[in-house]
Design a protein around this motif. Structure first.
Motif, PDB file in Angstrom:
ATOM      1  N   SER A 116     -42.230  19.447  38.288  1.00  0.00           N
ATOM      2  CA  SER A 116     -43.259  20.353  38.409  1.00  0.00           C
ATOM      3  C   SER A 116     -43.966  20.718  39.626  1.00  0.00           C
ATOM      4  O   SER A 116     -43.594  20.298  40.575  1.00  0.00           O
ATOM      5  CB  SER A 116     -44.452  19.685  37.336  1.00  0.00           C
ATOM      6  OG  SER A 116     -45.025  18.825  38.273  1.00  0.00           O
ATOM      7  N   GLY A 117     -44.603  21.707  39.685  1.00  0.00           N
ATOM      8  CA  GLY A 117     -45.358  22.119  41.067  1.00  0.00           C
ATOM      9  C   GLY A 117     -44.421  23.117  41.790  1.00  0.00           C
ATOM     10  O   GLY A 117     -43.349  23.699  41.361  1.00  0.00           O
ATOM     11  N   HIS A 118     -45.014  23.461  42.948  1.00  0.00           N
ATOM     12  CA  HIS A 118     -44.153  24.552  43.558  1.00  0.00           C
ATOM     13  C   HIS A 118     -42.894  24.174  44.285  1.00  0.00           C
ATOM     14  O   HIS A 118     -42.913  22.955  44.548  1.00  0.00           O
ATOM     15  CB  HIS A 118     -45.081  25.049  44.921  1.00  0.00           C
ATOM     16  CG  HIS A 118     -46.214  25.954  44.336  1.00  0.00           C
ATOM     17  ND1 HIS A 118     -46.013  26.858  43.530  1.00  0.00           N
ATOM     18  CD2 HIS A 118     -47.585  25.613  44.753  1.00  0.00           C
ATOM     19  CE1 HIS A 118     -47.290  27.572  43.684  1.00  0.00           C
ATOM     20  NE2 HIS A 118     -48.289  26.732  44.238  1.00  0.00           N
ATOM     21  N   PHE A 119     -41.970  24.893  44.165  1.00  0.00           N
ATOM     22  CA  PHE A 119     -40.613  24.553  44.875  1.00  0.00           C
ATOM     23  C   PHE A 119     -40.636  24.565  46.358  1.00  0.00           C
ATOM     24  O   PHE A 119     -41.247  25.502  47.033  1.00  0.00           O
ATOM     25  CB  PHE A 119     -39.535  25.808  44.387  1.00  0.00           C
ATOM     26  CG  PHE A 119     -38.262  25.495  45.348  1.00  0.00           C
ATOM     27  CD1 PHE A 119     -37.382  24.870  45.231  1.00  0.00           C
ATOM     28  CD2 PHE A 119     -38.008  26.773  46.235  1.00  0.00           C
ATOM     29  CE1 PHE A 119     -36.121  24.424  45.869  1.00  0.00           C
ATOM     30  CE2 PHE A 119     -36.706  26.416  47.141  1.00  0.00           C
ATOM     31  CZ  PHE A 119     -36.036  25.518  46.731  1.00  0.00           C
ATOM     32  N   LEU A 120     -40.346  23.430  46.794  1.00  0.00           N
ATOM     33  CA  LEU A 120     -40.177  23.314  48.230  1.00  0.00           C
ATOM     34  C   LEU A 120     -39.036  22.544  48.808  1.00  0.00           C
ATOM     35  O   LEU A 120     -38.615  21.498  48.179  1.00  0.00           O
ATOM     36  CB  LEU A 120     -41.378  22.654  48.970  1.00  0.00           C
ATOM     37  CG  LEU A 120     -41.638  22.111  50.128  1.00  0.00           C
ATOM     38  CD1 LEU A 120     -41.802  23.281  51.035  1.00  0.00           C
ATOM     39  CD2 LEU A 120     -42.795  21.264  50.587  1.00  0.00           C
ATOM     40  N   LEU A 141     -38.156  18.819  48.097  1.00  0.00           N
ATOM     41  CA  LEU A 141     -38.955  17.974  48.432  1.00  0.00           C
ATOM     42  C   LEU A 141     -40.280  17.959  47.249  1.00  0.00           C
ATOM     43  O   LEU A 141     -40.713  17.044  46.859  1.00  0.00           O
ATOM     44  CB  LEU A 141     -39.765  18.378  49.800  1.00  0.00           C
ATOM     45  CG  LEU A 141     -38.989  18.255  51.004  1.00  0.00           C
ATOM     46  CD1 LEU A 141     -40.100  18.659  52.096  1.00  0.00           C
ATOM     47  CD2 LEU A 141     -38.423  17.001  51.198  1.00  0.00           C
ATOM     48  N   SER A 142     -40.061  19.034  46.599  1.00  0.00           N
ATOM     49  CA  SER A 142     -41.191  19.332  45.264  1.00  0.00           C
ATOM     50  C   SER A 142     -40.530  20.375  44.472  1.00  0.00           C
ATOM     51  O   SER A 142     -39.976  21.297  44.885  1.00  0.00           O
ATOM     52  CB  SER A 142     -42.542  19.404  45.779  1.00  0.00           C
ATOM     53  OG  SER A 142     -42.686  20.581  46.252  1.00  0.00           O
ATOM     54  N   MET A 176     -33.813  20.189  41.339  1.00  0.00           N
ATOM     55  CA  MET A 176     -35.123  19.665  41.305  1.00  0.00           C
ATOM     56  C   MET A 176     -35.245  18.759  42.320  1.00  0.00           C
ATOM     57  O   MET A 176     -34.297  18.148  43.134  1.00  0.00           O
ATOM     58  CB  MET A 176     -35.553  18.994  39.864  1.00  0.00           C
ATOM     59  CG  MET A 176     -34.735  17.838  39.491  1.00  0.00           C
ATOM     60  SD  MET A 176     -35.373  17.109  38.080  1.00  0.00           S
ATOM     61  CE  MET A 176     -36.687  16.213  38.716  1.00  0.00           C
ATOM     62  N   GLN A 177     -36.495  18.239  42.292  1.00  0.00           N
ATOM     63  CA  GLN A 177     -37.274  17.309  43.448  1.00  0.00           C
ATOM     64  C   GLN A 177     -36.051  16.068  43.677  1.00  0.00           C
ATOM     65  O   GLN A 177     -35.611  15.685  42.775  1.00  0.00           O
ATOM     66  CB  GLN A 177     -38.372  16.741  43.305  1.00  0.00           C
ATOM     67  CG  GLN A 177     -39.335  15.907  44.139  1.00  0.00           C
ATOM     68  CD  GLN A 177     -40.384  15.415  43.658  1.00  0.00           C
ATOM     69  OE1 GLN A 177     -40.251  14.686  42.356  1.00  0.00           O
ATOM     70  NE2 GLN A 177     -41.372  15.129  44.444  1.00  0.00           N
ATOM     71  N   GLY A 178     -35.775  15.785  44.931  1.00  0.00           N
ATOM     72  CA  GLY A 178     -34.871  14.854  45.286  1.00  0.00           C
ATOM     73  C   GLY A 178     -33.343  15.334  45.492  1.00  0.00           C
ATOM     74  O   GLY A 178     -32.490  14.567  45.811  1.00  0.00           O
ATOM     75  N   ASP A 179     -32.992  16.428  44.889  1.00  0.00           N
ATOM     76  CA  ASP A 179     -31.582  16.642  44.728  1.00  0.00           C
ATOM     77  C   ASP A 179     -31.073  17.403  46.348  1.00  0.00           C
ATOM     78  O   ASP A 179     -32.036  17.988  46.954  1.00  0.00           O
ATOM     79  CB  ASP A 179     -31.582  17.875  43.767  1.00  0.00           C
ATOM     80  CG  ASP A 179     -31.242  17.541  42.429  1.00  0.00           C
ATOM     81  OD1 ASP A 179     -30.922  16.206  42.287  1.00  0.00           O
ATOM     82  OD2 ASP A 179     -31.608  18.212  41.382  1.00  0.00           O
ATOM     83  N   ARG A 180     -29.990  17.038  46.570  1.00  0.00           N
ATOM     84  CA  ARG A 180     -29.376  17.912  47.997  1.00  0.00           C
ATOM     85  C   ARG A 180     -28.648  18.996  47.327  1.00  0.00           C
ATOM     86  O   ARG A 180     -27.827  18.999  46.427  1.00  0.00           O
ATOM     87  CB  ARG A 180     -28.353  17.078  48.576  1.00  0.00           C
ATOM     88  CG  ARG A 180     -28.925  15.622  49.176  1.00  0.00           C
ATOM     89  CD  ARG A 180     -29.484  16.106  50.616  1.00  0.00           C
ATOM     90  NE  ARG A 180     -28.539  16.733  51.333  1.00  0.00           N
ATOM     91  CZ  ARG A 180     -28.972  17.216  52.641  1.00  0.00           C
ATOM     92  NH1 ARG A 180     -30.358  16.975  53.103  1.00  0.00           N
ATOM     93  NH2 ARG A 180     -28.085  17.827  53.490  1.00  0.00           N
TER      94      ARG A 180
END
Length: 483
Positions: A116-120, A141-142, A176-180
């Motif tokens: 969730s939250g903005h893509f960064l 990162l998010s 999503m968050q955490g993926d390379r």
């Protein structure tokens, strides 16, 4: 880069032990990482007969070093990644690496990730593929990203559509968050971006200054001083920034501070330097001669950047002195904190800073020259001759004998002034002052007797006048405030 690590390996040369750089890595690890494994490398350089005891000795030393860190009790593994060094034949088998792999397996964990939250995303590579477009690779990162989403490259103020994505050579439609991940966009010159951030359009801000909450890094030698310049690492870049430290007002030193928010309603006390156990005790403490220096639970700094930076809210900030000699045995990392409030307006000094209520405590002292009547005295030595006394009229003062007074106006041309004492002078004070002025006139005639001299020594204490007020650092009118 340290912010995308879930488990770190700290590699130590077993023949040298902790070096300055290893200590800096440990400091960054403590700020940005949760788990660690220590690897003692180059054990092939230890003579076989003494190898085991040398490894045990270094292991004990490392355990002692990590005792007071968040990594206390972490696994320590001894290896020789390439026995015989770079020139050794390829047939040489590494020592201890299979044990290290087992330890890593036991320490590895699935971090909790949130889409969730903005893509960064932190981009660390950018290159073009003929006929495809430009690929940006990095770590999310998010938030999350899907094919066809629009992403912004805020440093260049351009928005592009995601054309395709790959994770470890496999095409994907979602990450999503955490993926390379590698994100491919079209019509974008890779030379314009080597590394940086990409995000949901309009979700990041570019700021010229910021308020951060911070802690000093204990291994940094020397004071953190207001007006000093530091290398500020924030978001995905490092820029020079000037700092101004401030703390809660002394009455609020022990108050619990809400995390990750900054209250603009409160008053804050300007500090010449970050307050820590080893900082010079503040002026008030010198006067009260307190052995125990009271430290606030939280301190803040205003950071002013030399060039604007793009970063998310509440991001990690690290301040360093990277121009320190690399061979000096000293930690270059000075403080770390959280960015609470960014200032996007270029003219933030006019539009934003006046909202920040940081004050300096001012203390001036003068002396009573003589009594005028029961309700007023003349003072001196509080102002310079050229001071405009008019702006001080109405301010409260206190006499060393206990009376409260109010500055009524100037008296003559030499910086003297009149003080009104609303409750009247105490009889003792009047006697003291009348005696003192009689002495002066007598002394002027030059016929002082022995008795006069001894009584002069008894009551030689002049009556002092104390003026205390606050002045807000960013108040354009420089008003003097008294509680």
């Amino acid at each position: 880069g340290a912010q995308i690590i879930d488990l770190m390996m700290l590699v130590i040369d077993v023949t040298k032990g902790m070096q300055t750089q290893s200590a800096e890595c440990l400091v960054i690890g403590q700020i940005a990482c949760q788990k660690m494994v220590v690897v003692l490398n180059k054990i092939d350089l230890l003579p076989e007969t003494k190898r085991q005891s040398a490894i045990e000795k270094m292991t004990k030393k490392m355990q002692k070093t990590l005792e007071n860190t968040k990594f206390s009790g972490c696994p320590i593994v001894a290896v020789a990644a390439k026995p015989g060094g770079p020139e050794a034949p390829e047939s040489e088998n590494p020592l201890g690496v299979s044990e290290l792999i087992e330890v890593l397996k036991s320490q590895a964990y699935l971090p909790s990730r949130d889409p969730s939250g903005h893509f960064l995303m932190a981009v660390d590579h950018c290159f073009s593929i003929k006929g495809q477009g430009t690929v940006m690779t990095g770590t999310i990162l998010s938030g999350s990203v899907s094919l066809g989403d629009s992403v912004e490259i805020p440093a260049l103020k351009v928005t592009k559509k995601v054309k395709s994505m790959q994770m470890f050579h496999t095409p994907v439609t979602y990450a999503m968050q955490g993926d390379r991940v590698g994100v491919c966009v079209t019509q974008f010159d890779p030379k314009l971006l080597e590394r940086g951030l990409i995000c949901t359009p309009d979700s990041l801000h570019t700021i010229h200054a910021a308020i951060i909450s911070l802690k000093k890094i204990q291994y940094f030698r020397g004071a953190l001083q207001t007006k000093a310049k530091f290398h500020i690492t924030v978001g995905h870049e490092t820029v020079m920034g000037r700092v101004m430290f401030f703390s809660p007002a002394p009455a609020d030193f022990n108050e619990e501070i809400q995390e990750n928010v900054f209250d603009f309603e409160k008053d804050y006390l300007y500090q010449e330097e970050y307050l820590s156990k080893d900082s010079a005790s503040s002026e008030e403490n010198k006067e009260n001669d307190q052995a125990e220096v009271q430290l606030p639970k939280q301190q803040w700094a205003l950071l002013e950047f030399e060039k604007p930076v793009t970063c998310p809210k509440l991001c990690l900030v690290i301040g360093s002195k990277l121009d320190t000699d690399i061979h000096a045995n000293t930690c270059r990392l000075a403080f770390h904190g959280v960015l609470l409030q960014g200032m996007e307006d270029k003219n933030y000094t006019e539009s934003f800073l006046p909202k920040l209520k940081v004050y300096k405590q001012k203390h001036k002292e003068g002396q009573v020259e003589r009594v005028m009547d029961d309700y007023s005295v003349i003072g001196r030595s509080l102002f310079k001759k050229e001071t405009n006394i008019q702006i001080f009229v109405g301010l409260k003062v206190k006499l060393s004998t206990g009376e409260d007074g109010i500055i009524d106006g100037g008296f003559g041309q030499s910086g003297k002034f009149k003080i009104r004492i609303p409750d009247g002078l105490k009889p003792d004070t009047k006697m003291l002052l009348t005696a003192a002025s009689k002495k002066k006139s007598k002394a002027g005639k030059g016929d002082m007797t022995k008795e006069d001299e001894s009584s002069k020594n008894d009551s030689a204490q002049p009556v002092t006048i104390s003026l205390i007020f606050k002045r807000y650092v960013f108040d354009t009118q420089k008003k003097m405030i008294q509680s």
